[in-house]
Design a protein around this motif. Structure first.
Motif, short mmCIF file in Angstrom:
data_model
loop_
_atom_site.label_atom_id
_atom_site.label_comp_id
_atom_site.label_asym_id
_atom_site.label_seq_id
_atom_site.Cartn_x
_atom_site.Cartn_y
_atom_site.Cartn_z
N PRO A 39 41.72 27.72 39.54
CA PRO A 39 42.13 26.87 40.66
C PRO A 39 43.62 27.08 40.97
O PRO A 39 44.42 27.33 40.07
CB PRO A 39 41.87 25.45 40.14
CG PRO A 39 40.91 25.63 39.01
CD PRO A 39 41.22 26.96 38.41
N GLY A 40 43.95 27.01 42.25
CA GLY A 40 45.34 27.23 42.64
C GLY A 40 45.78 26.26 43.71
O GLY A 40 44.99 25.43 44.20
N ARG A 41 47.05 26.37 44.08
CA ARG A 41 47.62 25.54 45.12
C ARG A 41 48.10 26.44 46.26
O ARG A 41 48.22 27.65 46.11
CB ARG A 41 48.78 24.72 44.58
CG ARG A 41 48.38 23.73 43.49
CD ARG A 41 49.59 22.95 43.00
NE ARG A 41 49.23 21.97 41.98
CZ ARG A 41 50.11 21.17 41.39
NH1 ARG A 41 51.39 21.23 41.72
NH2 ARG A 41 49.69 20.31 40.46
N GLY A 42 48.40 25.82 47.38
CA GLY A 42 48.91 26.57 48.51
C GLY A 42 47.82 26.90 49.51
O GLY A 42 46.76 26.27 49.54
N ARG A 43 48.08 27.95 50.29
CA ARG A 43 47.17 28.29 51.39
C ARG A 43 46.33 29.53 51.13
O ARG A 43 45.32 29.75 51.79
CB ARG A 43 47.99 28.51 52.67
CG ARG A 43 48.76 27.28 53.12
CD ARG A 43 49.58 27.58 54.35
NE ARG A 43 48.75 27.97 55.47
CZ ARG A 43 48.18 27.10 56.31
NH1 ARG A 43 48.37 25.80 56.14
NH2 ARG A 43 47.44 27.53 57.31
N ALA A 44 46.74 30.37 50.17
CA ALA A 44 46.05 31.64 49.95
C ALA A 44 45.99 31.96 48.47
O ALA A 44 46.83 31.49 47.68
CB ALA A 44 46.76 32.76 50.71
N PRO A 45 45.02 32.77 48.03
CA PRO A 45 44.96 33.19 46.64
C PRO A 45 46.24 33.94 46.25
O PRO A 45 46.87 34.60 47.08
CB PRO A 45 43.73 34.12 46.61
CG PRO A 45 42.88 33.63 47.72
CD PRO A 45 43.85 33.23 48.80
N GLU B 20 44.80 32.91 41.22
CA GLU B 20 44.73 31.49 41.55
C GLU B 20 44.18 31.33 42.97
O GLU B 20 44.71 31.89 43.92
CB GLU B 20 46.11 30.86 41.42
CG GLU B 20 46.66 30.95 39.99
CD GLU B 20 48.07 30.43 39.88
OE1 GLU B 20 48.72 30.26 40.94
OE2 GLU B 20 48.53 30.20 38.75
N VAL B 21 43.11 30.55 43.07
CA VAL B 21 42.40 30.39 44.35
C VAL B 21 42.46 28.92 44.77
O VAL B 21 41.86 28.06 44.12
CB VAL B 21 40.92 30.84 44.23
CG1 VAL B 21 40.25 30.80 45.60
CG2 VAL B 21 40.83 32.23 43.62
N ALA C 51 48.78 35.79 39.49
CA ALA C 51 49.79 35.27 38.57
C ALA C 51 49.44 35.77 37.17
O ALA C 51 48.68 35.13 36.43
CB ALA C 51 49.82 33.74 38.61
N GLY C 52 49.94 36.95 36.82
CA GLY C 52 49.60 37.55 35.53
C GLY C 52 48.14 37.92 35.48
O GLY C 52 47.64 38.68 36.31
#
Length: 228
Positions: free
Chosen positions: A88-94, A102-103, A97-98
């Motif tokens: 799971p990720g934040r923001g507007r786009a995947p 993050e989606v 990160a290593g």
């Protein structure tokens, strides 16, 4: 189209050919499609009998097909030849990160979001590679198009339009680079003659390993299901 009876029934695509001298069966490693080639004069009933005689071979080949890999949070996915884990990720786009991709957003839409991310990345990598190889030849191409093709990884038209499968960005970078060189070489030689392969060798020497990777591992990229 005909059907091999059984549990489950197996659809078989019939392909007549004036050059064929005998029946032959093929099971595609990309999508499991069963194709039976037959001479133009052959009867369909005889073709089906041929398939029935080889039913065990057909079903064994289908059972050995790689299972579709769904793209979802927690799944692993190759990006430029390196396995990453969808998180799971934040923001507007995947975002890479290593070892994580993050989606953001609704997990049910993860497959579509990741596909969009990969298409953007593929365009960037293929554009750079094609620009470099075209410059080395002193040639230009008219445009670059991405598709989700099954039968080929790339193509080049007489008008200079280059087409590629965006799934190439999941392969190791040198594999993508080879396919770019291969198609750019067609700007000089629209064939697969020794002269064409000489151009490919100028752009990408020692490409046998990349061709072998696509032959033996390319079907794994097609087995990934993005739900789009």
């Amino acid at each position: 189209m005909t059907v091999l009876p059984g549990d489950p029934p197996v659809p078989i695509t019939l392909r007549r050919s004036a050059r064929a001298r005998r029946f032959s069966l093929r099971v595609s490693r990309l999508d499991g499609r069963v194709t039976l080639s037959l001479p133009s004069w052959a009867r369909e009933a005889d073709a089906l009998a041929f398939a029935r005689d080889r039913e065990n071979w057909i079903r064994t080949a289908l059972e050995q097909m790689p299972q579709g890999r769904p793209v979802e949070i927690g799944a692993r996915l190759p990006v430029e030849g390196r396995e990453v884990v969808l998180a799971p990720g934040r923001g507007r786009a995947p975002r890479l990160a290593g070892v994580l991709l993050e989606v953001p957003g609704d997990p049910e839409r993860a497959g579509a979001r990741v596909a969009g991310f990969l298409k953007t990345l593929a365009r960037d990598r293929l554009s750079r590679a094609c620009d470099r190889h075209a410059a080395a030849l002193g040639r230009g191409y008219s445009r670059l198009v991405l598709r989700d093709t099954r039968s080929r990884w790339g193509s080049c038209t007489v008008e200079g339009k280059l087409m590629f499968s965006w799934r190439l960005v999941m392969a190791p970078p040198e594999v993508l680079d080879y396919v770019a060189a291969h198609e750019v070489a067609h700007l000089v030689e629209m064939n697969h003659s020794p002269a064409f392969w000489a151009v490919v060798a100028r752009l990408f020497p020692d490409h046998a390993a990349q061709r072998a990777w696509l032959r033996h591992r390319g079907h794994e990229l097609h087995a990934i299901r993005f739900g789009d």
